[in-house]
Design a protein around this motif. Structure first.
Motif, PDB file in Angstrom:
ATOM      1  N   TYR B 112     107.161  -6.005  53.857  1.00  0.00           N
ATOM      2  CA  TYR B 112     108.063  -6.887  54.599  1.00  0.00           C
ATOM      3  C   TYR B 112     107.343  -7.681  55.682  1.00  0.00           C
ATOM      4  O   TYR B 112     107.741  -8.797  55.984  1.00  0.00           O
ATOM      5  CB  TYR B 112     109.236  -6.097  55.194  1.00  0.00           C
ATOM      6  CG  TYR B 112     108.848  -5.094  56.260  1.00  0.00           C
ATOM      7  CD1 TYR B 112     108.728  -5.493  57.586  1.00  0.00           C
ATOM      8  CD2 TYR B 112     108.590  -3.764  55.941  1.00  0.00           C
ATOM      9  CE1 TYR B 112     108.362  -4.568  58.560  1.00  0.00           C
ATOM     10  CE2 TYR B 112     108.230  -2.851  56.910  1.00  0.00           C
ATOM     11  CZ  TYR B 112     108.119  -3.257  58.221  1.00  0.00           C
ATOM     12  OH  TYR B 112     107.752  -2.368  59.182  1.00  0.00           O
ATOM     13  N   SER B 113     106.241  -7.109  56.248  1.00  0.00           N
ATOM     14  CA  SER B 113     105.614  -7.804  57.382  1.00  0.00           C
ATOM     15  C   SER B 113     104.696  -8.933  56.909  1.00  0.00           C
ATOM     16  O   SER B 113     104.237  -8.949  55.764  1.00  0.00           O
ATOM     17  CB  SER B 113     104.818  -6.819  58.239  1.00  0.00           C
ATOM     18  OG  SER B 113     103.626  -6.443  57.578  1.00  0.00           O
ATOM     19  N   LEU B 114     104.439  -9.868  57.821  1.00  0.00           N
ATOM     20  CA  LEU B 114     103.509 -10.959  57.521  1.00  0.00           C
ATOM     21  C   LEU B 114     102.130 -10.389  57.175  1.00  0.00           C
ATOM     22  O   LEU B 114     101.453 -10.891  56.262  1.00  0.00           O
ATOM     23  CB  LEU B 114     103.425 -11.906  58.733  1.00  0.00           C
ATOM     24  CG  LEU B 114     102.432 -13.055  58.657  1.00  0.00           C
ATOM     25  CD1 LEU B 114     102.614 -13.897  57.404  1.00  0.00           C
ATOM     26  CD2 LEU B 114     102.550 -13.938  59.894  1.00  0.00           C
ATOM     27  N   HIS B 115     101.732  -9.315  57.880  1.00  0.00           N
ATOM     28  CA  HIS B 115     100.463  -8.654  57.559  1.00  0.00           C
ATOM     29  C   HIS B 115     100.413  -8.252  56.086  1.00  0.00           C
ATOM     30  O   HIS B 115      99.407  -8.478  55.394  1.00  0.00           O
ATOM     31  CB  HIS B 115     100.273  -7.417  58.444  1.00  0.00           C
ATOM     32  CG  HIS B 115      99.339  -6.387  57.867  1.00  0.00           C
ATOM     33  ND1 HIS B 115      97.983  -6.595  57.738  1.00  0.00           N
ATOM     34  CD2 HIS B 115      99.567  -5.141  57.356  1.00  0.00           C
ATOM     35  CE1 HIS B 115      97.427  -5.532  57.188  1.00  0.00           C
ATOM     36  NE2 HIS B 115      98.354  -4.632  56.940  1.00  0.00           N
ATOM     37  N   TRP B 117     102.262  -9.401  53.551  1.00  0.00           N
ATOM     38  CA  TRP B 117     102.289 -10.576  52.659  1.00  0.00           C
ATOM     39  C   TRP B 117     100.887 -11.180  52.538  1.00  0.00           C
ATOM     40  O   TRP B 117     100.415 -11.488  51.445  1.00  0.00           O
ATOM     41  CB  TRP B 117     103.256 -11.648  53.197  1.00  0.00           C
ATOM     42  CG  TRP B 117     104.711 -11.349  53.003  1.00  0.00           C
ATOM     43  CD1 TRP B 117     105.312 -10.127  52.897  1.00  0.00           C
ATOM     44  CD2 TRP B 117     105.772 -12.314  52.900  1.00  0.00           C
ATOM     45  NE1 TRP B 117     106.665 -10.273  52.752  1.00  0.00           N
ATOM     46  CE2 TRP B 117     106.978 -11.598  52.750  1.00  0.00           C
ATOM     47  CE3 TRP B 117     105.833 -13.712  52.928  1.00  0.00           C
ATOM     48  CZ2 TRP B 117     108.221 -12.231  52.623  1.00  0.00           C
ATOM     49  CZ3 TRP B 117     107.065 -14.340  52.813  1.00  0.00           C
ATOM     50  CH2 TRP B 117     108.239 -13.602  52.657  1.00  0.00           C
ATOM     51  N   LEU B 118     100.253 -11.351  53.716  1.00  0.00           N
ATOM     52  CA  LEU B 118      98.926 -11.969  53.745  1.00  0.00           C
ATOM     53  C   LEU B 118      97.891 -11.059  53.077  1.00  0.00           C
ATOM     54  O   LEU B 118      97.037 -11.520  52.310  1.00  0.00           O
ATOM     55  CB  LEU B 118      98.531 -12.211  55.200  1.00  0.00           C
ATOM     56  CG  LEU B 118      97.408 -13.190  55.428  1.00  0.00           C
ATOM     57  CD1 LEU B 118      97.900 -14.613  55.215  1.00  0.00           C
ATOM     58  CD2 LEU B 118      96.849 -13.043  56.832  1.00  0.00           C
ATOM     59  N   THR B 121      98.337 -11.017  49.332  1.00  0.00           N
ATOM     60  CA  THR B 121      97.819 -12.289  48.814  1.00  0.00           C
ATOM     61  C   THR B 121      96.298 -12.221  48.710  1.00  0.00           C
ATOM     62  O   THR B 121      95.718 -12.624  47.690  1.00  0.00           O
ATOM     63  CB  THR B 121      98.217 -13.454  49.757  1.00  0.00           C
ATOM     64  OG1 THR B 121      99.632 -13.451  49.923  1.00  0.00           O
ATOM     65  CG2 THR B 121      97.767 -14.793  49.203  1.00  0.00           C
ATOM     66  N   ALA B 160      87.277 -18.478  51.598  1.00  0.00           N
ATOM     67  CA  ALA B 160      88.693 -18.590  51.994  1.00  0.00           C
ATOM     68  C   ALA B 160      89.385 -17.226  51.920  1.00  0.00           C
ATOM     69  O   ALA B 160      90.108 -16.834  52.844  1.00  0.00           O
ATOM     70  CB  ALA B 160      89.400 -19.603  51.096  1.00  0.00           C
ATOM     71  N   ILE B 163      88.392 -15.037  54.753  1.00  0.00           N
ATOM     72  CA  ILE B 163      89.097 -15.368  56.006  1.00  0.00           C
ATOM     73  C   ILE B 163      90.506 -14.749  55.988  1.00  0.00           C
ATOM     74  O   ILE B 163      90.966 -14.200  56.992  1.00  0.00           O
ATOM     75  CB  ILE B 163      89.160 -16.902  56.209  1.00  0.00           C
ATOM     76  CG1 ILE B 163      87.747 -17.454  56.450  1.00  0.00           C
ATOM     77  CG2 ILE B 163      90.073 -17.272  57.390  1.00  0.00           C
ATOM     78  CD1 ILE B 163      87.645 -18.972  56.444  1.00  0.00           C
ATOM     79  N   ALA B 167      91.950 -12.094  58.798  1.00  0.00           N
ATOM     80  CA  ALA B 167      93.209 -12.312  59.532  1.00  0.00           C
ATOM     81  C   ALA B 167      94.163 -11.156  59.262  1.00  0.00           C
ATOM     82  O   ALA B 167      94.867 -10.677  60.160  1.00  0.00           O
ATOM     83  CB  ALA B 167      93.832 -13.643  59.128  1.00  0.00           C
ATOM     84  N   ALA B 171      95.727  -8.602  62.014  1.00  0.00           N
ATOM     85  CA  ALA B 171      97.191  -8.462  62.152  1.00  0.00           C
ATOM     86  C   ALA B 171      97.612  -7.019  61.862  1.00  0.00           C
ATOM     87  O   ALA B 171      98.547  -6.492  62.480  1.00  0.00           O
ATOM     88  CB  ALA B 171      97.904  -9.433  61.217  1.00  0.00           C
TER      89      ALA B 171
END
Lengths: 244, 244
Positions: B112-115, B117-118, B121, B160, B163, B167, B171
């Motif tokens: 659920y968190s942006l962490h 998801w990123l 990915t 990419a 990086i 990030a 996070a």
């Protein structure tokens, strides 16, 4: 150069979208804006930081990749680069004032999270980078050989600080959602992925896409301004040949 | 090349330090390791991710910057690059299993968190990148012109995704400290900066330094393997001349 123009247009559009979505997020779900030390004052923080240290910063870095900037006087482009980065710096200061004032009023400690450590590091390095750029490339303070030697360092540090900004923005959005989306705050918890969570997570990914696109465009050798130092360095030799 | 050797040594040392400090963090303050769906199983998550998708990944990318790799057969270096990135991929899968099993047992929702998801990915793109690299550069499946054309894409995507990994790691450390350091959990709150917070924040910054150093070393043109495709591309022409 058709690919460059297409991607440059994409950077502009993605940048506007990042700013617009950040404003929409805090306007729609976080109570909008005010300058009163409340949570609405805090809301200037993400907007200023994303606009300044992500979008304007990325666009400022790409100025010298515009083929238009390769012909004629370099000074107007230098001033544009310095102006955009100065605007980014001013926005980052406003963004810091917003979060510090909010914290102080709410008696929340400043500068404890990794996001804040990384973000402050990015802002400090960015300020130092701006001052160094001013001294080396705009003010006639330093010899030309120094400016030439400093240029690749300025470019590398520029990309590095931009990466710190991106990581900091992503960690910051994540942190804000953890703090705000709690059932006790009359919202659904972050883990149940309410619309705000889906929206702001997507904003975080979009900031990542914007940043990676800018970094990739910066890194392509064929899109870099043809270096004039080569011809300048050859000048004395030609003069010697002419003299001989 | 003296600068390269010095910085390469620094990358190795910083990488070992990142892994060591991550292990020390969870061992000292988060209860250590187990494979039992508890918080101790979760602890494998940061260790596997930092070791795999930051440290091994960074070192794998730098393999072709070693001047040693420029002479003689390229295959052993390709196998080393593929081996290090495969190890990174396996560790990232173990790291994902650790966090999913912990969440499922504790009835915490996944992804659920942006962490998350990123991070997911990054893992998915990394897997895809590894498979593409295998097909293009190791298995004799695709024509040489395709491999040559794909090489710069593989390099750009490699940086990419790295990086994104950085990030995501930053996070993630931030998120873990927010969740864990609460007065209700019998620890001091994150905002009062207990030793664990100072330690893990510093670890986050160190991961940033490691990552930026690797990216800078990757980006320096003079440290890139002299491209052999130029001579290979000329081969047919020489043969024609011989034939003529």
């Amino acid at each position: 150069m058709r690919l460059f123009s297409l991607l440059y247009l994409l950077v502009i559009l993605l940048g506007i979208l990042c700013v617009f979505l950040t404003v929409f997020w805090v306007q729609q779900w976080r109570g909008g804006f005010a300058w009163d030390e409340s949570g609405m004052m805090f809301n200037w923080h993400p907007v200023c930081m994303v606009t300044g240290l992500v979008v304007l910063y990325g666009n400022a870095a790409l100025v010298y990749r515009l083929p238009l900037s390769w012909v004629g006087q370099k000074l107007p482009w230098k001033l544009l680069h310095a102006g955009l980065t100065l605007a980014a710096f001013i926005l980052s200061v406003v963004g810091l004032v917003a979060v510090f004032a909010f914290h102080n009023k709410q008696q929340i400690r400043n500068l404890y999270s990794l996001h804040s450590w990384l973000g402050l590091t990015a802002v400090l390095l960015f300020s130092f980078q701006w001052m160094s750029g001013l001294c080396a490339f705009l003010l006639p303070l330093l010899p030309a050989w120094f400016s030439s030697a400093y240029k690749p360092i300025h470019m590398s540090f520029g990309s590095a600080i931009f990466i710190l900004s991106l990581a900091s923005a992503i960690a910051g959005i994540n942190e804000k959602l953890i703090f705000s989306l709690k059932p006790s705050n009359n919202t659904a918890g972050y883990s149940s992925l309410p619309p705000e969570a889906l929206f702001a997570n997507s904003l975080g990914l979009l900031i990542g896409v914007f940043g990676l696109l800018v970094l990739w465009m910066l890194s392509r050798p064929s899109w870099q301004r043809p270096d004039r130092h080569i011809s300048e360095a050859r000048q004395p030799l030609l003069e010697e040949e002419d003299g001989g």
